[in-house]
Design an enzyme around this catalytic site. Structure first.
Site, PDB file in Angstrom:
ATOM      1  N   TYR A  62       9.951  38.181 -45.492  1.00 16.22           N
ATOM      2  CA  TYR A  62      11.118  39.057 -45.599  1.00 16.22           C
ATOM      3  C   TYR A  62      10.921  39.917 -46.846  1.00 16.22           C
ATOM      4  CZ  TYR A  62      13.777  36.275 -42.198  1.00 16.22           C
ATOM      5  OH  TYR A  62      14.220  35.656 -41.052  1.00 16.22           O
TER       6      TYR A  62
ATOM      7  N   LYS B 191      19.767  34.200 -36.393  1.00 13.32           N
ATOM      8  CA  LYS B 191      20.821  33.289 -35.937  1.00 13.32           C
ATOM      9  C   LYS B 191      21.362  33.565 -34.525  1.00 13.32           C
ATOM     10  CE  LYS B 191      21.032  30.563 -39.368  1.00 13.32           C
ATOM     11  NZ  LYS B 191      19.780  29.872 -39.152  1.00 13.32           N
TER      12      LYS B 191
ATOM     13  N   PRO C 154      20.136  40.504 -37.151  1.00 11.48           N
ATOM     14  CA  PRO C 154      19.060  39.527 -36.941  1.00 11.48           C
ATOM     15  C   PRO C 154      18.417  38.988 -38.220  1.00 11.48           C
ATOM     16  CG  PRO C 154      18.348  41.740 -36.352  1.00 11.48           C
ATOM     17  CD  PRO C 154      19.786  41.845 -36.689  1.00 11.48           C
TER      18      PRO C 154
HETATM   19  C1  LIG Z   1      17.477  44.244 -28.801  1.00 13.11           C
HETATM   20  C2  LIG Z   1      17.826  42.890 -29.348  1.00 13.11           C
HETATM   21  C3  LIG Z   1      16.981  42.264 -30.254  1.00 13.11           C
HETATM   22  C4  LIG Z   1      17.306  41.016 -30.786  1.00 13.11           C
HETATM   23  N1  LIG Z   1      16.477  40.430 -31.685  1.00 13.11           N
HETATM   24  C5  LIG Z   1      16.818  39.248 -32.218  1.00 13.11           C
HETATM   25  C6  LIG Z   1      16.013  38.628 -33.190  1.00 13.11           C
HETATM   26  O1  LIG Z   1      14.976  39.147 -33.566  1.00 13.11           O
HETATM   27  N2  LIG Z   1      16.415  37.434 -33.715  1.00 13.11           N
HETATM   28  C7  LIG Z   1      17.592  36.828 -33.303  1.00 13.11           C
HETATM   29  O2  LIG Z   1      17.919  35.743 -33.775  1.00 13.11           O
HETATM   30  N3  LIG Z   1      18.356  37.377 -32.375  1.00 13.11           N
HETATM   31  C8  LIG Z   1      18.005  38.571 -31.833  1.00 13.11           C
HETATM   32  N4  LIG Z   1      18.799  39.132 -30.923  1.00 13.11           N
HETATM   33  C9  LIG Z   1      19.970  38.383 -30.522  1.00 13.11           C
HETATM   34  C10 LIG Z   1      19.646  37.361 -29.439  1.00 13.11           C
HETATM   35  O3  LIG Z   1      18.698  37.887 -28.553  1.00 13.11           O
HETATM   36  C11 LIG Z   1      20.944  37.030 -28.733  1.00 13.11           C
HETATM   37  O4  LIG Z   1      21.808  36.442 -29.678  1.00 13.11           O
HETATM   38  C12 LIG Z   1      20.780  36.106 -27.531  1.00 13.11           C
HETATM   39  O5  LIG Z   1      20.110  36.782 -26.487  1.00 13.11           O
HETATM   40  C13 LIG Z   1      22.136  35.620 -27.049  1.00 13.11           C
HETATM   41  O6  LIG Z   1      22.012  35.006 -25.798  1.00 13.11           O
HETATM   42  P1  LIG Z   1      23.165  35.141 -24.730  1.00 13.11           P
HETATM   43  O7  LIG Z   1      22.709  34.364 -23.553  1.00 13.11           O
HETATM   44  O8  LIG Z   1      24.463  34.824 -25.368  1.00 13.11           O
HETATM   45  O9  LIG Z   1      23.260  36.706 -24.390  1.00 13.11           O
HETATM   46  P2  LIG Z   1      22.214  37.656 -23.658  1.00 13.11           P
HETATM   47  O10 LIG Z   1      20.813  37.281 -23.975  1.00 13.11           O
HETATM   48  O11 LIG Z   1      22.660  39.045 -23.950  1.00 13.11           O
HETATM   49  O12 LIG Z   1      22.432  37.344 -22.117  1.00 13.11           O
HETATM   50  C14 LIG Z   1      23.568  37.794 -21.421  1.00 13.11           C
HETATM   51  C15 LIG Z   1      23.194  37.991 -19.970  1.00 13.11           C
HETATM   52  O13 LIG Z   1      24.354  38.377 -19.249  1.00 13.11           O
HETATM   53  C16 LIG Z   1      24.017  39.419 -18.360  1.00 13.11           C
HETATM   54  N5  LIG Z   1      25.231  40.180 -18.078  1.00 13.11           N
HETATM   55  C17 LIG Z   1      25.832  41.098 -18.856  1.00 13.11           C
HETATM   56  N6  LIG Z   1      26.921  41.577 -18.266  1.00 13.11           N
HETATM   57  C18 LIG Z   1      27.021  40.951 -17.072  1.00 13.11           C
HETATM   58  C19 LIG Z   1      27.939  41.030 -16.012  1.00 13.11           C
HETATM   59  N7  LIG Z   1      28.964  41.886 -16.049  1.00 13.11           N
HETATM   60  N8  LIG Z   1      27.744  40.249 -14.929  1.00 13.11           N
HETATM   61  C20 LIG Z   1      26.692  39.391 -14.873  1.00 13.11           C
HETATM   62  N9  LIG Z   1      25.784  39.275 -15.866  1.00 13.11           N
HETATM   63  C21 LIG Z   1      25.944  40.049 -16.951  1.00 13.11           C
HETATM   64  C22 LIG Z   1      22.940  40.205 -19.095  1.00 13.11           C
HETATM   65  O14 LIG Z   1      22.138  40.968 -18.212  1.00 13.11           O
HETATM   66  C23 LIG Z   1      22.164  39.097 -19.779  1.00 13.11           C
HETATM   67  O15 LIG Z   1      21.100  38.625 -19.005  1.00 13.11           O
HETATM   68  C24 LIG Z   1      18.490  40.377 -30.385  1.00 13.11           C
HETATM   69  C25 LIG Z   1      19.332  40.988 -29.466  1.00 13.11           C
HETATM   70  C26 LIG Z   1      19.022  42.243 -28.948  1.00 13.11           C
HETATM   71  C27 LIG Z   1      19.958  42.893 -27.963  1.00 13.11           C
END
Ligand SMILES: Cc1cc2nc3c(=O)[nH]c(=O)nc-3n(C[C@H](O)[C@H](O)[C@H](O)COP(=O)(O)OP(=O)(O)OC[C@H]3O[C@@H](n4cnc5c(N)ncnc54)[C@H](O)[C@@H]3O)c2cc1C
Length: 388
Positions: free
Chosen positions: A200, A296, A292
């Site tokens: 970092y 977390k 990020p």
């Molecule tokens: C570009 C990016 C980079 C990241 N980089 C990091 C990192 O380097 N380090 C880190 O710790 N965290 C990072 N994060 C955060 C981490 O990826 C998320 O916290 C994690 O993906 C959370 O998981 P989740 O299942 O809650 O949400 P998500 O992974 O967002 O999954 C949600 C799912 O719901 C689906 N969905 C959305 N709306 C609907 C709907 N209306 N109907 C049905 N399905 C739907 C989506 O398509 C998706 O597949 C990043 C996030 C992003 C967006």
């Protein structure tokens, strides 16, 4: 169709919850808006807290992570050309695991398929009905026809832009937000990581992070202005800028190569309260976002799933305490991770409107961290993950 728990969103939170519940004999259906290929191509998080590692093992999806993931004992913090290492194991007795979110998602899909778990992808127009009644249901459209799923509970695991949080009335929901005045430009390359551990780097040109996914897959990030476009950044320009922001010895051994993915992500802190409305429970990014910097986001999704999974299992055994207290318990941990992610972001980034006093405060905090075992222990304790 009828199921016990309708799960909206097939990201890590939704898939992990489905997998854990299925192993306890609780029936779920996962509704995902995107195609599986799309979900599996998203490059996101890469560092797992040990609590998340253990939860993935409990879900029966730890084998490839244990074989191919990289346990890390510490991390390096740099400021201009000086720096120091924080030893997680020495400070807390715990490690973190470097294993990409893409791989976690792939393992979860494979495990769900093996158990004939129901994942309906490309489900459009998902709508939640009657979440505040005893008989909720969800409707969606697939291949042009309307479908309805009746259920006991709905888990809103559909990320920040999903429908679940928006279903909760504005009179019930409170939202807290900070949007940061910069983004992260990420580059993925098939090159060996510059170091065994993450670096970092605070710098007067802006923050940089050296991370990795495996022995020949590196992930690097640069702080960039919010209005920068990916097209403005050639690979050469990225590597040149990265070399200026990281310590000289690291810059000298940095192996560069063509990018296989490049994207800009905005940085935001966000929390929605409560995480439950009637029979609808929010988990993961649907309820909160962290910048990020503290690694977390994915880990908070895992801890929410831990609380929700245990609460639902208890419910089907006749005890509602876990689901009644879900929101309070999850939020107590969420806010602590929000604080850590915000403080790491504030410490390490260059803020456009920063006063000379604020810059000196960052430098003083960096010096304090460098010289204080107590401060390093506090950082390490948060980085490896607070207890569930
Ligand atoms: C570009 C990016 C980079 C990241 N980089 C990091 C990192 O380097 N380090 C880190 O710790 N965290 C990072 N994060 C955060 C981490 O990826 C998320 O916290 C994690 O993906 C959370 O998981 P989740 O299942 O809650 O949400 P998500 O992974 O967002 O999954 C949600 C799912 O719901 C689906 N969905 C959305 N709306 C609907 C709907 N209306 N109907 C049905 N399905 C739907 C989506 O398509 C998706 O597949 C990043 C996030 C992003 C967006």
């Amino acid at each position: 169709m009828r199921t016990q728990v309708a799960i909206i969103g097939g990201g890590p939170a939704g898939l992990l919850l489905s997998q854990l519940l299925h192993r306890k004999g609780i029936d779920t259906v996962v509704l995902e808006r995107r195609s599986r290929d799309y979900v599996l191509s998203r490059i996101r998080a890469g560092v797992l807290e040990w609590g998340a590692v253990e939860l993935l093992r409990e879900a029966g999806v730890g084998a490839r992570m244990d074989a191919e993931g990289f346990p890390h004992d510490g991390t390096y913090l740099a400021s201009e050309n000086r720096g120091f290492r924080i030893d997680f194991v020495e400070r807390t007795g715990k490690q973190v695991m470097v294993y990409g979110q893409t791989e976690v998602t792939r393992d979860l899909y494979e495990a769900r398929d093996k158990m004939d778990g129901q994942i309906i992808d490309e489900a459009e127009g998902v709508t939640i009905h009657g979440a505040d009644t005893d008989a909720p249901h969800v409707t969606y459209t697939k291949d042009g026809s309307e479908h309805r799923i009746d259920c006991d509970f709905i888990a809103g695991c559909d990320g920040f832009h999903g429908v679940s949080r928006k279903t909760i009335p504005g009179t019930v929901l409170r939202e807290f937000e900070r949007v940061y005045p910069f983004g992260w430009l990420g580059l993925l390359s098939e090159t060996p990581p510059v170091d065994d551990e993450l670096i970092y780097a605070q710098h007067s040109r802006g923050f940089a992070l050296c991370s990795m996914r495996n022995a020949n897959l590196s992930r690097y990030y640069l702080q960039v202005p919010l209005d920068d476009k990916v097209e403005d950044w050639s690979d050469d320009a990225f590597w040149a800028e990265l070399k200026q922001r990281i310590p000289e010895d690291a810059a000298q051994r940095l192996v560069t190569g063509p990018s296989i993915e490049k994207s800009i992500a905005p940085l935001r802190s966000f929390v929605a309260e409560p995480m439950r409305w009637g029979r609808l429970f929010l988990a993961g990014d649907a309820a909160h976002i962290v910048p990020p910097t503290g690694a977390k986001g994915l880990n908070l999704a895992a801890s929410d799933v831990h609380y929700l999974y245990n609460g639902l299992v208890q419910h089907y055994e006749g005890d509602d305490e876990g689901i009644e207290t879900y929101s309070e318990r999850a939020l107590a941990r969420v806010w602590k991770s929000e604080r850590f992610s915000w403080s790491m972001t504030t410490l390490l980034h260059l803020f456009p409107d920063q006063s000379p006093f604020e810059r000196r405060m960052q430098e003083a905090e960096f010096d304090y961290l460098a010289g204080s075992e107590a401060a390093q222990t506090a950082l390490a304790e948060n980085y490896v993950g607070l207890p569930y």
